[in-house]
Every structure is written in C-alpha cells, then in structure tokens.
Motif scaffolding. Structure first.
Motif, short mmCIF file in Angstrom:
data_model
loop_
_atom_site.label_atom_id
_atom_site.label_comp_id
_atom_site.label_asym_id
_atom_site.label_seq_id
_atom_site.Cartn_x
_atom_site.Cartn_y
_atom_site.Cartn_z
N ALA A 138 0.28 5.58 15.05
CA ALA A 138 0.61 6.06 13.71
C ALA A 138 1.41 5.01 12.94
CB ALA A 138 1.42 7.36 13.78
N LEU A 139 1.22 5.00 11.63
CA LEU A 139 2.12 4.29 10.71
C LEU A 139 3.11 5.33 10.21
CD1 LEU A 139 -0.36 2.13 8.59
CD2 LEU A 139 0.71 1.59 10.79
N VAL A 140 4.40 5.02 10.34
CA VAL A 140 5.45 6.00 10.07
C VAL A 140 6.43 5.46 9.04
CG1 VAL A 140 7.26 7.42 11.11
CG2 VAL A 140 5.21 6.84 12.44
N ASP A 141 6.75 6.29 8.05
CA ASP A 141 7.77 5.96 7.05
C ASP A 141 9.13 5.95 7.74
OD1 ASP A 141 9.84 6.32 5.01
OD2 ASP A 141 8.22 6.70 3.61
N PRO A 164 4.61 10.50 9.06
CA PRO A 164 3.50 9.60 9.32
C PRO A 164 2.62 9.46 8.07
CG PRO A 164 3.12 11.70 10.40
CD PRO A 164 4.49 11.77 9.82
N VAL A 165 2.37 8.24 7.65
CA VAL A 165 1.54 8.01 6.46
C VAL A 165 0.09 7.75 6.84
CG1 VAL A 165 3.47 7.20 5.05
CG2 VAL A 165 2.20 5.55 6.43
N ALA A 170 0.81 -1.22 0.00
CA ALA A 170 0.00 0.00 0.00
C ALA A 170 0.84 1.27 0.00
CB ALA A 170 -0.92 0.00 1.22
N PHE A 171 2.09 1.17 0.45
CA PHE A 171 2.97 2.34 0.49
C PHE A 171 4.19 2.14 -0.38
CE2 PHE A 171 0.70 2.53 4.64
CZ PHE A 171 -0.05 3.67 4.37
N ASP A 172 3.98 1.47 -1.54
CA ASP A 172 5.01 1.33 -2.56
C ASP A 172 6.29 0.71 -2.03
OD1 ASP A 172 3.31 2.56 -4.47
OD2 ASP A 172 3.91 4.54 -3.75
#
Length: 352
Positions: free
Chosen positions: A282-285, A291-292, A257-259
């Motif tokens: 949070a979902l974090v790069d 945060p995505v 979902a985040f390439d």
C-alpha cells in the motif's frame, strides 16, 4: 572514526561496543566494508514520483515476474525489515528469540498485555548481492526483553529501527544505526510496542507503527525527547485500514500525484484464520495513515509464506517497478519481483 580505520577495525572477528542501553557485538564473516564509502541516496525516495505512477497501474491481474532468487547465508532468525544500500549490500533487521513469549490464557490481560516478555537478541545482518553473510551485529544485551528489531528505513545517512518487546502494549526504543559500523545510537523510549519506523526527511520527523500497525506515532526531530529511560509522549493516529497489517515501510517522499503529501510504501499481511493469510502493498499518507492506493499480492515463497511477510524494499529498474521480499524465517531467500509495466485489465468481483 575515519573510514580507513573502520576497515582495519573490521579485520578482527568481534567488535564490542557498550552504550547505556544498547550492546553491539559484530561478528565479521567477510573482511570487506559494510556499506559503500559514500552512502548513496535511498532507492525508494530517489524514485518517488515514478514509483507512485507505476504503482497506480497495479491491480489484481498484474503479472509479477520473478527476476532473481538469492538464498541468504546462515540463520536469519525472524527477519523484520530490509534496506538495500548501493547495488550489493542488504541490511536485514531480525529478532532472535532465546526464550519464547507465552500467552497468559484466553482473554487474560496483565499490565496491559496478553503474554510474557520472553527474551532474545535484536540483530542487524549485512549480506552482499550473492547472499553471502558479511556481518551480524547484535544490538541488545543477553536477556533483554526488548529484542524485536522491526521494519527499518534508510535515509541516505542512517538506518532507523525500533527495538521492542515482542508483545503488544509494552515498550520500545527508537535507534539510528550507522551503516558503516553498525553502531546504534539510542534516540528515545516509547511506552508501546513499535514494529516499524519511517523517516520523512522533508519534515524531519519519524513515524513509528505499533503492534499490527494499528496506531502511528510521530516524533519531530527538533523536539526534545524525554531523558532515557523515561518515556517520550506522542500523539498517536489510528490506522483506518484493516486490509493488511503493515510490516515494513519505506519513505517515498511528497509526490506530485498526491498534492505533495508525505507518502510511505508499506507491505504486510493479515491472517483471516489459521489457514488463510492475505498479503499486499500500500501507499499510505504519513500524516493521516489513510491508504491512498493498495494492491493485493498473492505470491508465496517456496516454503509457503506470503511473499509480503515482513521485509520489503522497492526501486525502479528500466521503467519497471521492482520489489525485494524476504519472507521466510531462519532459512531465508530474497525474492526479487518486477511488475509488468502495462496497466492491468481488471474485471469486477461480481457476475460477468
């Protein structure tokens, strides 16, 4: 050491192990293994794409169902991180403060920090699924000024931890811990407080978060650290989000979902003033610290702490996103919550 030998060793009350910079004393409460003989994969990374998909359905109106409350036996000091290894083992990182830090005064900074060091012990405590204490390992020597054992991560082989001074802009030590013996191995020394760590197993790199998670430092395992106790240098990335300060993070993976970017899941809190604390996840790069996706969680423990204070782990059970929280100091209860699987119907914050 063979696994059978570990069990024999565990029969004694106290195991003493001394390394150049780390002390291990393990108090045994149950004559059982600390971890499964064959270590399982971490729950978060094993369910990466499903966790990301379920997380995308969360919102302010998400219904959180309490699945279980498990009182944890004994003094848990200040719990900082948690990992669940198998179905019936919880490993909790904690700091015991035998001498408290003391602020120098309003806006007074000495040698880059604002308070005295204090002293204490860094702990790794093992519990079973009923909350019964199995073992308590002190990972530092008496009087150590690095005693804050922060957020932790488990990669299927080791538990990763940063043990730091309990004050900003100071020092920390990166360690890996064997779940079978609780024996720590020192990896490197950092010229900053580090309050959490995540192991990206695809890139084989460690990402460490400093005081308030304002900066993230990355060390790749193929790089050579500076000889201890010299400091290893890092390139620090600034955290662009001030919504919450991340307390405990888990490596998810490189989801579709985040390439295929590296993603970690983090929980935390921020105090707006003396009476208002907000919490969230949070979902974090991992590469950029951006945060995505993020969602507030407004639940409190029975003792009044924000549920996302410090320890957090996550998995998927029967298609539902399940979180494990351990927010309270000293007298801790594990709170297990599941999010309703249906997408929430969100209203905006303005007039309707």
């Amino acid at each position: 050491m063979a696994y059978g030998a570990r069990i024999i060793l565990a029969a004694v009350t106290t195991i003493a192990y001394w390394a150049s910079v780390a002390a291990l004393n393990v108090t045994i409460k149950q004559n059982v293994s600390f971890a499964p003989a064959e270590l399982p994969a971490p729950y978060a990374a094993s369910n990466c794409d499903e966790i990301v998909e379920l997380f995308s359905r969360l919102g302010r109106s998400t219904v959180w169902n309490l699945v279980e409350k498990v009182p944890f036996e004994g003094d848990t000091y200040e719990p900082e991180g948690i990992v669940r290894i198998g179905n019936n083992r919880y490993f909790v990182s904690a700091g015991e403060y035998t001498s408290k830090t003391v602020k120098y005064g309003n806006n007074v900074v000495i040698n880059g920090t604002d308070r005295t060091a204090g002293s204490g012990f860094a702990h790794m405590i093992v519990f079973d699924d009923k909350g019964k204490r199995i073992a308590d390992a002190t990972l530092t020597e008496r009087g150590a000024i690095e005693y804050h054992n922060g957020g932790i991560d488990y990669d299927g082989e080791f538990i990763w931890a940063t043990i730091a001074q309990y004050r900003p802009n100071t020092t920390a030590t990166l360690m890996r811990i064997d779940p079978h013996t609780l024996e720590p191995t020192v990896i490197l020394h950092i010229a900053d407080h580090e309050g959490g760590v995540v192991h990206d197993t695809r890139t084989d790199s460690l990402v460490m978060l400093n005081w308030g998670s304002r900066n993230a430092s990355t060390w790749r395992m193929h790089d050579k650290p500076a000889p201890y106790p010299s400091f290893t240098t890092f390139h620090a990335k600034r955290n662009p989000s001030y919504y919450i300060d991340y307390q405990d993070c888990k490596y998810l993976g490189h989801p579709r979902a985040f390439d295929q970017r590296g993603i970690m899941i983090c929980s935390g809190v921020t105090s707006l003033n003396s009476t208002i604390t907000i919490g969230g996840v949070a979902l974090v790069d991992i590469e950029t610290m951006i945060p995505v996706a993020e969602v507030p969680i407004t639940i409190s423990s029975d003792l009044g702490a924000a549920i996302t204070t410090n320890p957090m782990d996550v998995t998927v059970v029967d298609g539902r996103l399940r979180f494990y929280f351990l927010p309270d100091q000293h007298n801790s209860t594990l709170y297990v919550f599941e999010a309703e699987p249906n997408s929430p119907f969100e209203f905006g914050g303005g007039p309707q």
